[in-house]
Enzyme design. Sequence first.
Site, mmCIF file in Angstrom:
data_model
loop_
_atom_site.group_PDB
_atom_site.id
_atom_site.type_symbol
_atom_site.label_atom_id
_atom_site.label_comp_id
_atom_site.label_asym_id
_atom_site.label_seq_id
_atom_site.Cartn_x
_atom_site.Cartn_y
_atom_site.Cartn_z
ATOM 1 N N MET A 204 0.858 -1.189 0.000
ATOM 2 C CA MET A 204 0.000 0.000 0.000
ATOM 3 C C MET A 204 0.889 1.232 0.000
ATOM 4 O O MET A 204 1.794 1.353 0.835
ATOM 5 C CB MET A 204 -0.899 0.023 1.244
ATOM 6 N N HIS A 205 0.627 2.147 -0.952
ATOM 7 C CA HIS A 205 1.467 3.333 -0.996
ATOM 8 C C HIS A 205 0.775 4.579 -1.534
ATOM 9 O O HIS A 205 1.304 5.677 -1.403
ATOM 10 C CB HIS A 205 2.693 3.068 -1.880
ATOM 11 N N ARG A 206 -0.411 4.451 -2.123
ATOM 12 C CA ARG A 206 -1.036 5.616 -2.749
ATOM 13 C C ARG A 206 -1.473 6.629 -1.690
ATOM 14 O O ARG A 206 -2.037 6.262 -0.663
ATOM 15 C CB ARG A 206 -2.233 5.195 -3.605
ATOM 16 N N PRO A 207 -1.218 7.925 -1.960
ATOM 17 C CA PRO A 207 -1.577 8.945 -0.975
ATOM 18 C C PRO A 207 -3.014 8.853 -0.487
ATOM 19 O O PRO A 207 -3.282 9.063 0.699
ATOM 20 C CB PRO A 207 -1.324 10.252 -1.746
ATOM 21 N N ASP A 283 -2.627 -1.479 -3.810
ATOM 22 C CA ASP A 283 -3.231 -0.331 -4.499
ATOM 23 C C ASP A 283 -2.362 0.075 -5.690
ATOM 24 O O ASP A 283 -2.466 1.179 -6.203
ATOM 25 C CB ASP A 283 -3.458 0.850 -3.549
#
Length: 366
Positions: A204-207, A283
């Site tokens: 998971m990394h999306r802002p 994501d």
Amino acid sequence: MKILNIVGARPNFMKVAPLHRAFRAYPAIDSKIVHTGQHYDARMSDVFFNQLDLPQPDYYLGVAGGTHTQQTAEIMLKFEEVMTRERPDWVLVVGDVTSTLACALVAVRMGVRVAHVEAGLRSGDRSMPEEINRILTDNLSDLLFVTEQAGLDNLRREGIADAKIRFVGNVMIDSLVHYRQKASELNTVGALGLTPGGYVLMTMHRPANVDAEAGLTSIVQIVADTAPHKTVLFPLHPRTRANLVRFGLMDRLTAIPNVQLLEPQGYLEFLNLMEHAAIVITDSGGIQEETTYLQVPCLTFRDSTERPVTVELGTNQLLVDLNAETVRHHVAAILNGRAKAGVVPPRWDGEAAGRVASILEETSTQ
């Protein structure tokens, strides 16, 4: 014919590696690599050059940090100097990152043709910087290399001339096919004390998912709900790790039994982990494609996807929000043998880069 290949962020390396390899098969093509430095953490950049057999970049622009606007401006200024020195015939950009649009803009201003690999993808969400980058780059490009039918449909709907569009397949899959055996020989799964199918892999990394406390709290709950059934492997993106610490959630995450938190993985290590996962929860855009090819169930936290073929034909399922109850339902269904069936999309065969190289080589005589 001289081609400058642009890389900047992690996904670019897996796409440019097979392209650079394919270009070298043509004596008439002089292929050079320009690294903008957009991903400056060695774990997110240098390791990919080493693992993908990419030569050291011919140019390293050293642009790192700052807002999208600051990065775009600095990349353009430094890339203009490279263009003046090299005077290429083509600038080849891939994907949808800041470096892609910035270098395409410079090329067009200097009268150099632009080739966009992975063209035509649209999520429909213009709040994403990547969506704006895709739209603008496609409208600037002279050749648009498409990965799936939706890309063809989108470009035609937007009025792009058919003469510019080529359906070549997916170069990301080229890298997967080429390095799959090498990744298997690493046996990262075994090195972590795991067995194939015995774990769930999560990224998971999306802002939109990790920059708010509510989203991260839901992510921690999803990990807690999944860990009793399968070990959860969670490589932490630097952004995600920093926000877990900022919101005081790291201790809660580390206290969950049957969870392994990892540093960002190299391409080969992650490919091995992905191939043998029972489920991938993510994501990421690219992971949707890779799991579809590997036929691994994938749950993606996005309210839209620019890669609809992964849902229509592949193993991907979109989950609109970070709802722990919804995830519990899907995880249980998959672990009980009710995973969504999928097939590999057309032209995802490991030969896309060769098609791109052949088409560009033909332009040298035109």
